[in-house]
Design a protein around this motif. Sequence first.
Motif, PDB file in Angstrom:
ATOM      1  N   PRO A  82       0.816  -1.223   0.000  1.00  0.00           N
ATOM      2  CA  PRO A  82       0.000   0.000   0.000  1.00  0.00           C
ATOM      3  C   PRO A  82       0.847   1.270   0.000  1.00  0.00           C
ATOM      4  CG  PRO A  82      -0.910  -1.601   1.521  1.00  0.00           C
ATOM      5  CD  PRO A  82       0.423  -2.124   1.106  1.00  0.00           C
ATOM      6  N   ALA A  83       1.964   1.261   0.744  1.00  0.00           N
ATOM      7  CA  ALA A  83       2.838   2.442   0.765  1.00  0.00           C
ATOM      8  C   ALA A  83       3.455   2.677  -0.610  1.00  0.00           C
ATOM      9  CB  ALA A  83       3.931   2.267   1.818  1.00  0.00           C
ATOM     10  N   GLU A  84       3.876   1.594  -1.265  1.00  0.00           N
ATOM     11  CA  GLU A  84       4.465   1.717  -2.606  1.00  0.00           C
ATOM     12  C   GLU A  84       3.446   2.286  -3.589  1.00  0.00           C
ATOM     13  OE1 GLU A  84       7.282   1.503  -5.631  1.00  0.00           O
ATOM     14  OE2 GLU A  84       7.597   1.136  -3.493  1.00  0.00           O
ATOM     15  N   ALA A  85       2.229   1.775  -3.552  1.00  0.00           N
ATOM     16  CA  ALA A  85       1.190   2.273  -4.458  1.00  0.00           C
ATOM     17  C   ALA A  85       0.852   3.724  -4.150  1.00  0.00           C
ATOM     18  CB  ALA A  85      -0.058   1.394  -4.340  1.00  0.00           C
ATOM     19  N   TRP A  86       0.806   4.062  -2.869  1.00  0.00           N
ATOM     20  CA  TRP A  86       0.513   5.447  -2.475  1.00  0.00           C
ATOM     21  C   TRP A  86       1.615   6.382  -2.967  1.00  0.00           C
ATOM     22  CZ3 TRP A  86       3.120   8.810   0.923  1.00  0.00           C
ATOM     23  CH2 TRP A  86       2.412   9.991   1.236  1.00  0.00           C
ATOM     24  N   LEU A  87       2.865   5.980  -2.804  1.00  0.00           N
ATOM     25  CA  LEU A  87       3.974   6.826  -3.259  1.00  0.00           C
ATOM     26  C   LEU A  87       3.929   7.038  -4.769  1.00  0.00           C
ATOM     27  CD1 LEU A  87       7.085   5.718  -1.170  1.00  0.00           C
ATOM     28  CD2 LEU A  87       6.152   8.030  -1.343  1.00  0.00           C
ATOM     29  N   ARG A  88       3.550   6.032  -5.497  1.00  0.00           N
ATOM     30  CA  ARG A  88       3.450   6.184  -6.955  1.00  0.00           C
ATOM     31  C   ARG A  88       2.343   7.181  -7.315  1.00  0.00           C
ATOM     32  NH1 ARG A  88       6.424   2.620  -9.978  1.00  0.00           N
ATOM     33  NH2 ARG A  88       7.509   1.026  -8.754  1.00  0.00           N
ATOM     34  N   ARG A  89       1.259   7.174  -6.550  1.00  0.00           N
ATOM     35  CA  ARG A  89       0.207   8.184  -6.790  1.00  0.00           C
ATOM     36  C   ARG A  89       0.718   9.577  -6.442  1.00  0.00           C
ATOM     37  NH1 ARG A  89      -2.796   4.047  -4.464  1.00  0.00           N
ATOM     38  NH2 ARG A  89      -3.068   5.100  -2.456  1.00  0.00           N
ATOM     39  N   VAL A  90       1.515   9.677  -5.384  1.00  0.00           N
ATOM     40  CA  VAL A  90       2.108  10.964  -5.007  1.00  0.00           C
ATOM     41  C   VAL A  90       3.006  11.472  -6.125  1.00  0.00           C
ATOM     42  CG1 VAL A  90       3.741  12.077  -3.425  1.00  0.00           C
ATOM     43  CG2 VAL A  90       1.959  10.576  -2.520  1.00  0.00           C
ATOM     44  N   ARG A  91       3.857  10.602  -6.647  1.00  0.00           N
ATOM     45  CA  ARG A  91       4.782  11.027  -7.697  1.00  0.00           C
ATOM     46  C   ARG A  91       4.027  11.440  -8.965  1.00  0.00           C
ATOM     47  NH1 ARG A  91       7.743  11.981  -3.880  1.00  0.00           N
ATOM     48  NH2 ARG A  91       9.226  10.422  -3.117  1.00  0.00           N
ATOM     49  N   ALA A  92       2.979  10.700  -9.295  1.00  0.00           N
ATOM     50  CA  ALA A  92       2.194  11.048 -10.482  1.00  0.00           C
ATOM     51  C   ALA A  92       1.499  12.385 -10.296  1.00  0.00           C
ATOM     52  CB  ALA A  92       1.175   9.950 -10.773  1.00  0.00           C
ATOM     53  N   ALA A  93       1.001  12.639  -9.096  1.00  0.00           N
ATOM     54  CA  ALA A  93       0.260  13.875  -8.833  1.00  0.00           C
ATOM     55  C   ALA A  93       1.175  15.092  -8.796  1.00  0.00           C
ATOM     56  CB  ALA A  93      -0.489  13.758  -7.508  1.00  0.00           C
ATOM     57  N   HIS A  94       2.463  14.892  -8.580  1.00  0.00           N
ATOM     58  CA  HIS A  94       3.380  16.024  -8.434  1.00  0.00           C
ATOM     59  C   HIS A  94       4.438  16.058  -9.538  1.00  0.00           C
ATOM     60  CE1 HIS A  94       1.524  15.756  -4.464  1.00  0.00           C
ATOM     61  NE2 HIS A  94       1.707  17.055  -4.423  1.00  0.00           N
ATOM     62  N   TYR A  95       4.063  15.500 -10.687  1.00  0.00           N
ATOM     63  CA  TYR A  95       4.942  15.549 -11.847  1.00  0.00           C
ATOM     64  C   TYR A  95       4.440  16.585 -12.834  1.00  0.00           C
ATOM     65  CZ  TYR A  95       7.355  14.292 -16.135  1.00  0.00           C
ATOM     66  OH  TYR A  95       8.101  14.346 -17.279  1.00  0.00           O
ATOM     67  N   THR A  96       5.325  17.461 -13.232  1.00  0.00           N
ATOM     68  CA  THR A  96       4.996  18.466 -14.248  1.00  0.00           C
ATOM     69  C   THR A  96       5.794  18.153 -15.499  1.00  0.00           C
ATOM     70  OG1 THR A  96       4.653  20.143 -12.541  1.00  0.00           O
ATOM     71  CG2 THR A  96       4.960  20.920 -14.807  1.00  0.00           C
ATOM     72  N   PRO A  97       5.154  17.709 -16.573  1.00  0.00           N
ATOM     73  CA  PRO A  97       5.892  17.377 -17.801  1.00  0.00           C
ATOM     74  C   PRO A  97       6.633  18.602 -18.321  1.00  0.00           C
ATOM     75  CG  PRO A  97       3.635  16.563 -17.902  1.00  0.00           C
ATOM     76  CD  PRO A  97       3.711  17.470 -16.725  1.00  0.00           C
ATOM     77  N   PRO A  98       7.824  18.393 -18.875  1.00  0.00           N
ATOM     78  CA  PRO A  98       8.559  19.545 -19.409  1.00  0.00           C
ATOM     79  C   PRO A  98       7.828  20.142 -20.603  1.00  0.00           C
ATOM     80  CG  PRO A  98       9.604  17.469 -20.038  1.00  0.00           C
ATOM     81  CD  PRO A  98       8.539  17.125 -19.036  1.00  0.00           C
ATOM     82  N   THR A  99       7.944  21.448 -20.714  1.00  0.00           N
ATOM     83  CA  THR A  99       7.312  22.140 -21.840  1.00  0.00           C
ATOM     84  C   THR A  99       8.281  22.158 -23.007  1.00  0.00           C
ATOM     85  OG1 THR A  99       8.110  24.251 -21.011  1.00  0.00           O
ATOM     86  CG2 THR A  99       5.917  23.553 -20.345  1.00  0.00           C
ATOM     87  N   THR A 100       7.734  22.164 -24.200  1.00  0.00           N
ATOM     88  CA  THR A 100       8.611  22.186 -25.401  1.00  0.00           C
ATOM     89  C   THR A 100       8.403  23.490 -26.141  1.00  0.00           C
ATOM     90  OG1 THR A 100       6.889  21.075 -26.680  1.00  0.00           O
ATOM     91  CG2 THR A 100       8.576  19.680 -25.641  1.00  0.00           C
TER      92      THR A 100
END
Length: 230
Positions: free
Chosen positions: A212-230
């Motif tokens: 559960p912690a691993e899955a939660w951390l992956r949701r955290v990382r996805a929620a706080h990722y900003t794709p680079p702009t081109t």
Amino acid sequence: MVPAPGTALLVGVVGSTAYGFAQAGSDIDRLGLFAAPTEDFHGLHRPAESQVTTDPDVTLHEAAKWCRLALTCNPTASELVWLPDDLYEVRGPLGEELIAIRRSFLSAKAVRTSYLGYADQQFRKLLTRDTTDPVTRRRAAKHARHLVRLVEQGVRLYETAENVVRLPDPDRVRDLGERIADHPATAEALLASAAERLARPGVLPPAPDPRPAEAWLRRVRAAHYTPPTT
């Protein structure tokens, strides 16, 4: 409150206020966790895992570090997800999710090792205090209170899978702490009794479930990722 070096997910008041020991003039301690921007993990240098200040007293752990601490049942870090509702100052959606999986971090061995270990640290500090000095006498009483608290919280957590942060009878714990501060040997029976109870079969699993912690951390990382702009 000191802002997190990222996005605060969960922050609450801990320490003496949470336990019920606080008196007039007591410090207010805060503990929290934050999510660093995911792209900050992609370079040569990882983001800072903790931010600690003393004025005001605030400790903030990055989400992954907090999870690692919680999987060892670190008493100080773990209490963040067991606070009474009125003590939370930041409680975002991902913080709510973390509270919901809090029991997955628990394990019998870790509770036994961490809580008895921390209580024993307080006992050793007691033995070095000169209680004839008013300043060190107050520190001795503080160590003794926390020794009693750690023993009682640890045994309750081991036997019930519930971490009761706000003590039901803090005055009793305070009074017992005063007696132990004056006569540290009094704590030996308390520690021995706790060790005996923690050696019995309890309700906790032998090891935590990190999934559960691993899955939660992956949701955290996805929620706080900003794709680079081109």
